[in-house]
Design an enzyme around this catalytic site. Structure first.
Site, PDB file in Angstrom:
ATOM      1  N   LYS A  78       1.271  -0.949  -0.291  1.00 19.38           N
ATOM      2  CA  LYS A  78       0.163  -0.060  -0.024  1.00 19.38           C
ATOM      3  C   LYS A  78       1.092   1.395  -0.025  1.00 19.38           C
ATOM      4  O   LYS A  78       2.160   1.116   0.329  1.00 19.38           O
ATOM      5  CB  LYS A  78      -0.536  -0.104   1.396  1.00 19.38           C
ATOM      6  CG  LYS A  78      -2.500   1.108   1.353  1.00 19.38           C
ATOM      7  CD  LYS A  78      -2.858  -0.298   0.058  1.00 19.38           C
ATOM      8  CE  LYS A  78      -4.787   0.669   0.186  1.00 19.38           C
ATOM      9  NZ  LYS A  78      -5.936  -0.179  -0.077  1.00 19.38           N
TER      10      LYS A  78
HETATM   11  P1  NAD Z   1     -13.295   7.379  -1.984  1.00 21.58           P
HETATM   12  O1  NAD Z   1     -12.057   8.418  -1.763  1.00 21.58           O
HETATM   13  O2  NAD Z   1     -14.308   7.154  -3.738  1.00 21.58           O
HETATM   14  O3  NAD Z   1     -14.517   7.783  -1.011  1.00 21.58           O
HETATM   15  C1  NAD Z   1     -14.396   8.056   0.731  1.00 21.58           C
HETATM   16  C2  NAD Z   1     -15.575   8.635   0.941  1.00 21.58           C
HETATM   17  O4  NAD Z   1     -15.242   8.565   2.211  1.00 21.58           O
HETATM   18  C3  NAD Z   1     -16.027   9.324   0.589  1.00 21.58           C
HETATM   19  O5  NAD Z   1     -17.723   9.825   0.103  1.00 21.58           O
HETATM   20  C4  NAD Z   1     -15.593  10.454   1.375  1.00 21.58           C
HETATM   21  O6  NAD Z   1     -16.212  11.752   1.889  1.00 21.58           O
HETATM   22  C5  NAD Z   1     -15.687   9.705   3.094  1.00 21.58           C
HETATM   23  N1  NAD Z   1     -14.843  10.320   3.597  1.00 21.58           N
HETATM   24  C6  NAD Z   1     -13.345  10.421   4.153  1.00 21.58           C
HETATM   25  N2  NAD Z   1     -13.687  10.807   5.746  1.00 21.58           N
HETATM   26  C7  NAD Z   1     -14.725  10.390   5.849  1.00 21.58           C
HETATM   27  C8  NAD Z   1     -14.794  10.281   7.531  1.00 21.58           C
HETATM   28  N3  NAD Z   1     -14.097  10.616   8.068  1.00 21.58           N
HETATM   29  N4  NAD Z   1     -15.823  10.270   7.533  1.00 21.58           N
HETATM   30  C9  NAD Z   1     -17.428  10.029   7.047  1.00 21.58           C
HETATM   31  N5  NAD Z   1     -17.182   9.555   5.732  1.00 21.58           N
HETATM   32  C10 NAD Z   1     -15.933  10.126   5.186  1.00 21.58           C
HETATM   33  O7  NAD Z   1     -12.300   5.962  -1.517  1.00 21.58           O
HETATM   34  P2  NAD Z   1     -12.654   4.861  -1.697  1.00 21.58           P
HETATM   35  O8  NAD Z   1     -12.149   4.198  -3.229  1.00 21.58           O
HETATM   36  O9  NAD Z   1     -13.998   4.870  -1.937  1.00 21.58           O
HETATM   37  O10 NAD Z   1     -12.314   3.820  -0.565  1.00 21.58           O
HETATM   38  C11 NAD Z   1     -13.195   3.619   0.608  1.00 21.58           C
HETATM   39  C12 NAD Z   1     -12.479   2.457   1.106  1.00 21.58           C
HETATM   40  O11 NAD Z   1     -12.365   1.406   0.536  1.00 21.58           O
HETATM   41  C13 NAD Z   1     -11.098   2.994   2.150  1.00 21.58           C
HETATM   42  O12 NAD Z   1     -10.601   2.425   3.207  1.00 21.58           O
HETATM   43  C14 NAD Z   1     -10.410   2.291   0.705  1.00 21.58           C
HETATM   44  O13 NAD Z   1      -9.492   1.610   1.356  1.00 21.58           O
HETATM   45  C15 NAD Z   1     -11.523   1.401   0.629  1.00 21.58           C
HETATM   46  N6  NAD Z   1     -11.266  -0.045  -0.962  1.00 21.58           N
HETATM   47  C16 NAD Z   1     -11.418   0.440  -1.494  1.00 21.58           C
HETATM   48  C17 NAD Z   1     -10.938   0.118  -2.270  1.00 21.58           C
HETATM   49  C18 NAD Z   1     -11.441   0.746  -4.067  1.00 21.58           C
HETATM   50  O14 NAD Z   1     -11.529  -0.390  -4.810  1.00 21.58           O
HETATM   51  N7  NAD Z   1     -11.197   1.948  -4.632  1.00 21.58           N
HETATM   52  C19 NAD Z   1     -10.977  -1.527  -3.050  1.00 21.58           C
HETATM   53  C20 NAD Z   1     -11.230  -1.826  -1.707  1.00 21.58           C
HETATM   54  C21 NAD Z   1     -10.697  -1.369  -0.955  1.00 21.58           C
END
Ligand code: NAD
Length: 421
Positions: free
Chosen positions: A106
């Site tokens: 990561k």
């Molecule tokens: P993203 O940047 O697209 O979205 C993040 C979201 O979280 C946004 O809506 C933001 O406003 C919200 N957020 C941030 N801080 C916050 C808080 N303190 N309280 C409430 N909401 C908050 O990110 P993503 O890609 O959707 O990733 C989200 C999670 O999923 C992360 O933990 C990431 O590691 C995990 N993840 C992502 C993927 C992927 O394919 N993108 C795959 C596996 C896991």
């Protein structure tokens, strides 16, 4: 004074619980309890007004016994070595659980992207890629999108990496990064893959429990890639979204929020839900207490803790985010009879379709959506069943069972291959 939670400490506690229960070989335990490489880079970037900023980025490679290091890049002010170490370690378990030939890594940059123009973000991304140099590579360590990074940022990484290669190597290196735009070598279905994998897991859980998703209620924290796709893909099942929280605030509507409408609104509002007109603004505590069948945390780590776990009013937690529940939160949920499908299982759809993208690039192929979704479904259901059977065999929780699946696979590989020399 409250102490900052160490996310890596959470990983260690989860790991120890599983390793103790399964009686993991102490030598394997030593190997897997440490990351392999930790790189920190400080790099200069020219801002739009001509001044130079020195930014800090990280890449942590936890383990590559099963295949190349693999994991996302995050642009967020909270990125630090502890967080990246934890996220890298979870990636090793995840790939092992869903049986794809990748290790865990990561990375990220400690910035708030909202403070930079699009041109500055492009220069930041390109300089970070340059600073990482051969720390990443198509057969060695393959980044992907994570919080605040997206296909455009992956395209800039690709282009910058290729520019550093001899011309003869360039067309052989498209798979240095996944989650690219489709035209630049990305896979169809990658954008929705994590949400799709989550929905496949919820379907399986509902089937096992005889639970009807039609009319079921759920709340989503985080409405970015993972949260918004999960909600949109649950809509055809007839489930009702009753509360959403993102970084800009929380909103609820017991009659239901339309995921497509919330998505259109946030897209037009710099990705934020603030001001959404078809729901009532609430606060964080009210959001965490939402009465619903399912809570899907899909934002950041350490959201369900000793403080917040007692507030939850749901039957099931489905971890879309990585690490949203800490070990104290886990214990409280278990004591309250709330089931939890863990991150390392149910958000693995993203890395799975990243693997499909990597394969397509290596073979100069492009699969259609049906092929991607069919393969994803099969792999996710297999992983779900493997973990469910381990839950039963060890009479334990889903997270510990998922760890046991991963650790067994890794332990077998180390036993077979031995330690050089
Ligand atoms: P993203 O940047 O697209 O979205 C993040 C979201 O979280 C946004 O809506 C933001 O406003 C919200 N957020 C941030 N801080 C916050 C808080 N303190 N309280 C409430 N909401 C908050 O990110 P993503 O890609 O959707 O990733 C989200 C999670 O999923 C992360 O933990 C990431 O590691 C995990 N993840 C992502 C993927 C992927 O394919 N993108 C795959 C596996 C896991």
């Amino acid at each position: 004074m409250t102490q900052k939670t160490s996310t890596y400490e959470n990983v260690t506690r989860q790991f120890d619980k599983a390793a103790d229960l399964m009686g993991l070989d102490p030598e394997i335990r030593k190997i897997l309890s440490k990351t392999t490489n930790e790189v920190r880079v400080n790099f200069p970037v020219k801002m739009d007004d001509g001044h130079i900023e020195i930014l800090t980025g990280y890449r942590v490679q936890h383990n590559n016994a099963l295949g190349p290091y693999k994991g996302g890049l995050r642009f967020h002010p909270a990125v630090d070595i502890d967080e990246v170490r934890a996220l890298a370690t979870w990636m090793t378990w995840k790939s092992a659980i869903v049986d794809i030939p990748f290790g865990g890594a990561k990375g990220g940059i400690q910035i708030d992207p909202a403070n930079f123009s699009a041109r500055e973000l492009e220069r930041i991304t390109r300089r970070f890629t340059f600073a990482l140099g051969c720390v990443i590579g198509p057969e060695y360590d393959i980044p992907a999108p994570d919080v605040n990074t997206n296909p455009q940022i992956m395209a800039w990484i690709l282009d910058s990496y290729l520019a550093m290669m001899p011309p003869q190597e360039r067309n052989r290196s498209l798979h240095v990064v996944t989650g690219k735009p489709v035209e630049s070598g990305g896979s169809v279905g990658r954008d929705k893959a994590t949400g799709q994998g989550i929905v496949f897991c919820i379907e399986q859980w509902a089937k096992d429990r005889g639970f009807d998703l039609k009319g079921a209620t759920y709340a989503v924290q985080g409405f970015g890639n993972v949260g918004s796709w999960t909600a949109r893909l649950l809509k055809p099942h007839g489930a009702r979204l009753v509360a959403v929280e993102d970084v800009s605030g929380a909103y609820s509507n017991p009659e239901g929020l339309d995921p497509d409408d919330v998505c259109a609104y946030t897209r037009a509002n710099r990705g934020r839900i603030a001001g959404y007109p078809h729901a009532t603004p609430t606060d964080h505590e009210t959001f965490m207490s939402t009465a619903a069948d399912i809570l899907i945390p899909a934002a950041m780590e350490n959201q369900i803790t000793a403080q917040t776990a007692p507030l939850l009013n749901v039957k099931l937690v489905v971890e879309g985010a990585n690490g949203p529940t800490d070990p104290d939160g886990d214990a409280i949920l278990a004591g309250r009879g709330i089931e939890l499908l863990p991150d390392v299982l149910c958000n693995a759809g993203g890395v799975m379709v990243s693997y499909f993208e990597w394969l397509q690039n290596k073979r100069s192929e492009s699969w259609d959506l049906e092929e991607v979704d069919t393969k994803l479904y099969k792999k996710m259901v297999n992983a779900y069943e493997r973990v469910r059977d381990t839950v039963r065999a060890y009479n334990t929780d889903w997270r510990t069972a998922a760890y046991i699946v991963a650790l067994n696979r890794l332990a077998r590989v180390y036993k077979e291959r031995g330690i050089f020399p």
